[in-house]
Design an enzyme around this catalytic site. Structure first.
Site, PDB file in Angstrom:
ATOM      1  N   GLU B 242      40.296  33.437  45.843  1.00 46.00           N
ATOM      2  CA  GLU B 242      39.454  34.616  45.556  1.00 46.00           C
ATOM      3  C   GLU B 242      39.124  34.780  44.081  1.00 46.00           C
ATOM      4  O   GLU B 242      39.377  35.833  43.488  1.00 46.00           O
ATOM      5  CB  GLU B 242      40.158  35.886  46.056  1.00 46.00           C
ATOM      6  N   VAL B 243      38.594  33.752  43.469  1.00 43.91           N
ATOM      7  CA  VAL B 243      38.220  33.894  42.065  1.00 43.91           C
ATOM      8  C   VAL B 243      36.822  34.487  41.989  1.00 43.91           C
ATOM      9  O   VAL B 243      35.867  33.932  42.525  1.00 43.91           O
ATOM     10  CB  VAL B 243      38.247  32.542  41.326  1.00 43.91           C
TER      11      VAL B 243
END
Lengths: 541, 392
Positions: B242-243
């Site tokens: 989840e960057v």
């Protein structure tokens, strides 16, 4: 983390000795567990302390609050909760004496260091007392709370003494809870309270929690802990769904076999002593205990200890060996119920008894030749709802004769049983409940709402919001009708609940229902509620 | 009474026989957990290749012992041959969203042992808080913990967890998730996180770890040097999920870097650039690593023995992911259908139980790459007041 305002709820050592958290930043949106759209950015960023106002810790929010920046200091060694001059209650009022000690403990109890050294002089003036003045001639100290009891109070916090005025002791209990929510500790451990004035009363008179002790037995400790939590949230009714199909833990004096044979085991019962304990513990917190002995359905466990109470089911001409609802055609049924409810009426002091009447499965009745014969004789045709109503009306008459009011589930009304004018109908079916409320109140009956508040239906995330967003009066009806909705109940059915998970499942979700039922209808802001609820939850721990 | 069972010779001893020594070692992915249990008239024997198998066997033995109405303890004659289907059977706890006191972690390890779990995946830090007390970088928890005095795990706490786990045959795999999920690292490590920009000026808000400055890699090297000494397991979980690229995109230094490197507008390439360097650092420290599936999905160059952690659950899509991961030759761990934080009404254990990890299209060699799975208990709505009844 939670600030030091924690109170013991009797659970094994939870968050002990925590220190005030300076600031907490919670990230927005990004977290594991599913789609990003679940998070609500505007609510998940918040900061503690810096710009907090005293109202930020009140739950439920009082009807009218004014707080001022001026703070007063409290010295645990000197501060006292006392009866004020002119109060109709005095030291003989056990209920208030008990409350004074309890609230003192809540406010100062966890603090260990006070009293050892004289306090240095501080800038803030000292608040020496909270005086409690009961205004009605009969304060109600030795009575049990009732639907019509007054829970209003007026709280005035200024130096040197704060005054809590209430018509009856019930209002004083509510006011003490609020006062204890105003007292806070600063970063240095000093107890402070802002000058304030509060005028408060509940929007709805019936604000309940339903506990189910049949699907899973709940030890006394669980029930008492729950009563404490209810008091923190100004709930005033414990709807004790004490027996059902699965088990019969209520130890009856007239019919000891009921629990002997019907309880899960001989130690999983409520003795008369246990029951008195619960009733008194509740009374001291201004909570009514309404027992529910649900019939004619939900009675499998009754049949274990009371032969010939339940209807034998048939397959053709042969009894199958299994049983259905209570048998409505035998006189012995009503002899039993007459005696049984005589006991219940004397054991439980509340004016109301809940008689259930929900989810009656007609198939067993239909299979039984004696019942079918009775239907013919009575001219009920094949409308078994009429048989159900026949039964229910008999029970209502029995209970009325003991001068008790009755509460019933909505089916009793839906199936057109003839109810007494003051019967309370509990609306629980989720489908189109607003419509049901219109119908029930339209027919002139009092209603209690539970349909949107089945808290046993857990779901992921902040579901407290959906309970909070319910507006009970959102149904079509006249002003007069709306007055007939006297409140609601958060229900925690016990299929998947026992002492291992009751408290975290029920709280603080039930708090949302508590505020909805106490506070004004315009208190609906979720962001503000979130702030207050987070503080309140830490305090409850 | 007539129907009383005939009690055979009272049993006084359970003999435990272990063929390979290893009492003082740590369990690993390759540890053999098989055991044989033989209970017969006059003798009870538990034999295992390793102490880890003996632990599993003891648990089973304890489950066989019954008590009758008179209170007499008994055990039926029994023959058991047992071994785990999957070697990696883990549980994830999240101590960042809510701090979990030591006793909650230790209690969880106890219950894990009752259920023959053998990996404790400690998601120890994340955005909301940094409770890991680092000896090299004490400022991290000093500034990043919810409360630096009370809501931290001291070196002693960490040792306690590792040993409590070891004694139960449970590996402790720590996860220091980067470059996203690192907001709490910022206060104690100035310059580590990317400053986000609004036009030409910094907005005051921070994003993922800054991948374009050398100081980042110096810091990460030092930190992981410490972590690899503190946590004895061969594997570390490096996160990588989840960057959010928005902050990187807003930062002019990063935009310049993207141009320099010829990454175009593809920020996944920048993410890969960062992660590859981290993987190299960790490899050079002699550890293996586990990463969340994005690292694989975004085409990062990985070593052949990387373990990919499959977590995204989108109507059974995870089975496709399992197929893709194993087809590419990587090991896989399954968590997607086992996010136990996502509670629902009723007997939801049934859904978790019905999952068949190998239900994807693939040849046997692929299926052999599935190491196992992990039940995840993310902490957004979980703390010590509700952890145990929610998890078990």
């Amino acid at each position: 983390g939670c600030p030091t305002m924690s109170r013991a709820m009797g659970l094994a050592g939870l968050l002990l000795g925590l220190v005030l958290v300076p600031a907490v930043l919670v990230s927005t949106s990004l977290r594991h567990g599913g789609r990003r759209t679940e998070a609500e950015p505007e609510l998940s960023d918040w900061e503690l302390a810096a710009d907090a106002v005293p109202e930020d810790s009140l739950w439920p929010l009082p009807q009218w609050v004014r707080t001022y920046p001026r703070q007063l200091q409290l010295a645990p060694g000197r501060f006292q909760l006392v009866h004020g001059a002119g109060s109709s209650a005095g030291p003989g009022c056990g209920l208030l004496q008990d409350a004074f000690r309890r609230y003192y403990e809540y406010m100062f109890g966890h603090s260990r260091t006070w009293g050892r050294r004289p306090l240095a002089a501080r800038a803030e003036p000292e608040l020496l007392q909270l005086q409690v003045v009961i205004e009605a001639g009969d304060p109600g100290c030795d009575r049990h709370p009732q639907l019509a009891s007054s829970e209003a109070y007026h709280l005035s916090v200024t130096e040197p003494v704060a005054i809590l005025k209430a018509a009856e002791v019930w209002g004083a209990l509510r006011g003490l809870e609020t006062f204890s929510q105003l007292v806070h500790e600063d970063d240095y451990g000093s107890f402070l309270v802002n000058e304030s004035e509060i005028n408060d009363f509940p929007r709805f008179a019936h604000r309940g929690v339903l506990l189910d002790t049949s699907r899973h037995y709940l030890p006394l400790k669980s029930i008492l802990t729950n009563l404490d939590a209810m008091a923190f949230n100004k709930f005033n009714v414990l709807h004790w769904h004490i027996v059902d199909d699965q088990s019969f833990p209520y130890q009856s004096i007239y019919f000891p076999e009921l629990s002997d044979k019907g309880a899960y085991s001989s130690n999983l019962i409520y003795t008369p002593n246990d029951v008195s304990l619960v009733i008194e513990y509740a009374r001291l917190r201004g909570i009514r205990v309404i027992p529910e002995f649900d019939t004619p359905g939900h009675t499998q466990s009754w049949g274990k200890g009371q032969k010939d109470l339940l209807t034998p089911c048939y397959n053709g001409r042969q009894p199958t060996g299994s049983f259905g609802p209570v048998n409505p055609v035998w006189n012995t049924t009503y002899d039993f119920m007459t005696k049984f409810f005589k006991e219940i009426s004397s054991v439980f002091p509340d004016e109301f008894i809940h008689l259930g009447g929900d989810e009656v499965d007609f198939s067993c009745w239909k299979s039984n030749p004696e019942v079918r014969e009775f239907m013919k004789k009575q001219g009920f045709g094949i409308d078994y709802a009429k048989l159900e109503s026949y039964y229910v009306q008999n029970i209502l008459d029995i209970v009325s004769s003991y001068n008790k009011g009755q509460m019933v589930w909505q089916e009793v009304f839906d199936h057109k049983a003839q109810l007494k004018p003051d019967t309370v109908v509990q609306v629980w079916m989720a489908n189109n409940y607003a419509h049901e409320l219109s119908r029930v109140t339209g027919a002139g009956f009092t209603a209690v709402l539970s349909a949107p508040w089945y808290l046993d239906y857990i779901s992921y995330g902040q579901d407290w919001k959906k309970y909070y967003s319910v507006e009970p009066l959102n149904f079509s009806g006249s002003e007069k009708q709306k007055k007939l909705l006297i409140g609601g109940e958060a229900c925690l059915w016990g299929e998947f609940v026992d002492a291992t998970n009751l408290t975290p499942r029920l709280w603080p979700r039930a708090s949302a229902v508590g505020e909805r039922l106490w506070s004004s209808s315009n208190v609906t802001n979720l962001q503000d509620a979130y702030k207050r609820l987070t503080n309140h939850r830490c305090r409850m721990l | 009474a007539e129907n009383e069972p005939s009690w055979k010779t009272p049993c006084t001893k359970l003999l435990v026989y272990v063929s390979t020594p290893g009492c003082d070692g740590f369990p690993s992915l390759d540890s053999k957990e098989s055991y044989k249990l033989s209970v017969s008239n006059g003798s009870m024997l538990l034999s295992a290749e390793t102490v880890w198998g003996a632990l599993r066997g003891l648990e089973t033995f304890s489950q066989l012992v019954g008590r009758d109405e008179n209170g007499t303890y008994y055990i039926n004659e029994t023959e058991i041959v047992d071994f785990p289907r999957f070697p990696h059977r883990g549980l994830l706890l999240d101590t960042s969203r809510h701090y979990l006191p030591l006793r909650a972690i230790l209690e969880t390890l106890d219950v894990m042992a009752y259920n023959k779990f053998n990996v404790f995946h400690w998601h120890i830090v994340d955005d909301p808080s940094f409770p890991y007390q680092s000896s090299m970088f004490p400022e991290l928890s000093k500034k990043g913990a919810f409360n630096a005095m009370t809501h931290v795990y001291t070196a002693s706490d960490v040792r306690t967890v590792i040993e409590h786990a070891r004694l139960r045959g449970i590996r402790v795999i720590a996860e220091f998730d980067t470059p996203g999920h690192t907001l709490s690292w910022g206060p104690g490590a100035p310059g580590l996180l990317t400053p986000c920009y609004k036009g030409d000026t910094p907005s005051g808000v921070y994003g993922p770890i800054n991948p374009v400055v050398n100081s980042t890699y110096q810091f990460v090297t030092s930190l992981f040097q410490e972590i690899t000494t503190v946590f004895p397991d061969f594997f570390l979980h490096l996160g990588g999920d989840e960057v959010d690229f928005t902050c990187w995109k807003s930062n002019p230094e990063i935009r310049a870097f993207m141009k320099e490197m010829g990454f175009g507008e593809d920020y996944k390439k920048l993410e890969s650039f960062y992660i590859q360097r981290i993987l190299d650092i960790v490899s050079s420290l002699g550890k293996g690593y586990i990463v969340w599936q994005e690292v694989f999905d975004n085409d990062v160059k990985l070593r052949p023995d990387t373990i990919i952690h499959v977590w995204k659950e989108n109507s059974m899509q995870y089975l496709n992911e399992m197929a893709n991961v194993t087809r590419a030759g990587y090991y896989a761990l399954l968590s997607a259908p086992w996010y136990l934080n996502r509670i629902s009404y009723g007997q939801d254990w049934i859904e978790a139980y019905k999952v068949e990890p190998l239900n994807f299209e693939g040849v046997p060699e692929q299926k052999a790459l599935v190491m196992g799975g992990e039940a995840c208990m993310w902490g957004e709505y979980v703390d010590v007041t509700n952890l145990t009844p929610r998890l078990w």
